[in-house]
Design a protein around this motif. Structure first.
Motif, PDB file in Angstrom:
ATOM      1  N   LYS A   1      -2.421 -14.973  -7.394  1.00  0.00           N
ATOM      2  CA  LYS A   1      -1.677 -13.981  -7.031  1.00  0.00           C
ATOM      3  C   LYS A   1      -1.353 -12.711  -7.733  1.00  0.00           C
TER       4      LYS A   1
ATOM      5  N   ALA B   1       3.403  -2.022   3.864  1.00  0.00           N
ATOM      6  CA  ALA B   1       2.793  -3.148   4.523  1.00  0.00           C
ATOM      7  C   ALA B   1       1.673  -2.992   5.437  1.00  0.00           C
ATOM      8  N   PRO B   2       1.785  -2.254   6.486  1.00  0.00           N
ATOM      9  CA  PRO B   2       0.454  -2.262   7.375  1.00  0.00           C
ATOM     10  C   PRO B   2      -0.837  -1.872   6.603  1.00  0.00           C
TER      11      PRO B   2
ATOM     12  N   LEU C   1      -1.349  -2.689   3.332  1.00  0.00           N
ATOM     13  CA  LEU C   1      -1.598  -3.891   2.569  1.00  0.00           C
ATOM     14  C   LEU C   1      -2.270  -5.058   3.449  1.00  0.00           C
ATOM     15  N   MET C   2      -1.773  -5.123   4.864  1.00  0.00           N
ATOM     16  CA  MET C   2      -2.408  -6.250   5.767  1.00  0.00           C
ATOM     17  C   MET C   2      -3.968  -5.660   6.164  1.00  0.00           C
ATOM     18  N   GLN C   3      -3.960  -4.568   6.253  1.00  0.00           N
ATOM     19  CA  GLN C   3      -5.294  -3.840   6.508  1.00  0.00           C
ATOM     20  C   GLN C   3      -6.359  -4.381   5.519  1.00  0.00           C
TER      21      GLN C   3
ATOM     22  N   GLY D   1      -5.905  -6.861   3.355  1.00  0.00           N
ATOM     23  CA  GLY D   1      -6.089  -8.165   3.096  1.00  0.00           C
ATOM     24  C   GLY D   1      -5.368  -8.373   1.990  1.00  0.00           C
TER      25      GLY D   1
ATOM     26  N   ILE E   1      -1.985  -8.600   1.566  1.00  0.00           N
ATOM     27  CA  ILE E   1      -0.257  -8.999   1.807  1.00  0.00           C
ATOM     28  C   ILE E   1      -0.214 -10.425   1.374  1.00  0.00           C
ATOM     29  N   ASP E   2      -1.342 -11.321   1.332  1.00  0.00           N
ATOM     30  CA  ASP E   2      -1.119 -12.588   1.112  1.00  0.00           C
ATOM     31  C   ASP E   2      -1.375 -12.957  -0.222  1.00  0.00           C
ATOM     32  N   GLN E   3      -1.983 -11.866  -1.046  1.00  0.00           N
ATOM     33  CA  GLN E   3      -2.102 -12.141  -2.606  1.00  0.00           C
ATOM     34  C   GLN E   3      -1.123 -11.696  -3.334  1.00  0.00           C
TER      35      GLN E   3
END
Length: 294
Positions: A91, A109-110, A112-114, A116, A118-120
């Motif tokens: 993490k 956020a968008p 970060l999601m794009q 990959g 956001i989960d880290q």
């Protein structure tokens, strides 16, 4: 030499009592004595002078010198343990003060999601001063921090991003809302709601009160920025906030201050000098720099 001996020695220089040190670590007194003997043999000099008849412990000049270095070693070991624990978890632990997070994260956020990421990402929300302490002790990989003026943190990597003014925030129907600007001295009779210790705003508030020569009443302190804004809306008091903290959805009025030489709310991307360089972290830092300078 082992780190446990150094820990015993550091405690002994502070407590100056073998029994108390033994109790603190849950060991016997001879264990502490043997650790001291090992250190003195290793360095070839007396570190502790113990008066057997009175059980008094005195730290020698050499012991004082070693103790100063041990404090640095202990801090570095603690930071290393924290960083390695995060490396095992996979993490990215990142600090975001509420005001900065509320302003930047919705646009981040968008992206970060794009990417990959956001989960880290594991975000930690606290005041900038508290997050700075966490960075220094190795409990964070990085943070977006606020400061009153440029941030001075020699042990860290500081990338300045933005500078915004502090403002007085009032409800839209507050009598002060009709003003286009204010001097802080004009607020001597106004009740204030403020952020708690650990936020940069506390330092800024102290600067304005000291410079204006007033001491307005603080009726409430909170660590919750949203609660503070609700209290301003309810006209419990006015607040000193960075201009970026007031969003259109808040339905509040931010009034510029005209005081000369006033501090600014500076935003910087701050990381550890020992931060491990991974593709994910490099990508995160690139996104943060891009969004932060908007």
């Amino acid at each position: 030499m082992n780190t446990r001996d150094l820990a015993y020695f550091e405690a002994l220089t502070k407590l100056k009592n073998f029994s108390q040190v033994a109790n603190q670590f849950g060991v016997t007194q001879p264990t502490i004595t043997m650790a001291l003997k090992r250190l003195e043999a290793h360095f070839g000099i007396q570190l502790i002078d113990r008066d057997q008849s009175h059980a008094q412990v005195t730290v020698t000049p050499a012991g004082t010198t070693l103790a100063a270095h041990v404090q640095v070693i202990t801090a570095e070991l603690t930071a290393a343990e924290a960083e390695l624990a995060r490396a095992r978890s996979g993490k990215i632990r990142f600090g975001l003060p509420p005001i900065i997070g509320n302003y930047y994260f919705p646009t981040l956020a968008p992206a970060l999601m794009q990417a990959g990421l956001i989960d880290q990402l594991q975000t930690v929300e606290a005041g900038s001063q508290n997050l700075l302490s966490d960075l220094r002790t190795g409990h964070l990989d990085g943070a977006l921090l606020g400061s009153t003026g440029p941030l001075n943190a020699p042990a860290l990597v500081v990338q300045p991003l933005r500078r915004v003014p502090f403002t007085i925030v009032v409800a839209n129907d507050h009598p002060l809302a009709a003003h286009s600007s204010l001097r802080f001295a004009d607020l001597k009779d106004e009740p204030f709601v403020t952020l708690a210790e650990g936020f940069v705003h506390t330092k800024a508030f102290a600067w304005f009160t000291r410079t204006a020569g007033i001491q307005p009443s603080v009726v409430y302190r909170t660590q919750d920025v949203a609660l503070l804004k609700h209290m301003v809306q309810a006209k419990v008091g006015v607040a000193l906030l960075a201009e970026m903290a007031v969003l259109p959805a808040d339905h509040l009025k931010a009034i510029p201050l005209t005081d000369l030489g006033q501090p600014t709310f500076d935003i910087a991307l701050v990381t550890s000098k020992t931060l491990r360089q991974t593709p994910a972290i490099d990508q995160l830092l690139t996104l943060l720099k891009k969004e932060g300078t908007l």
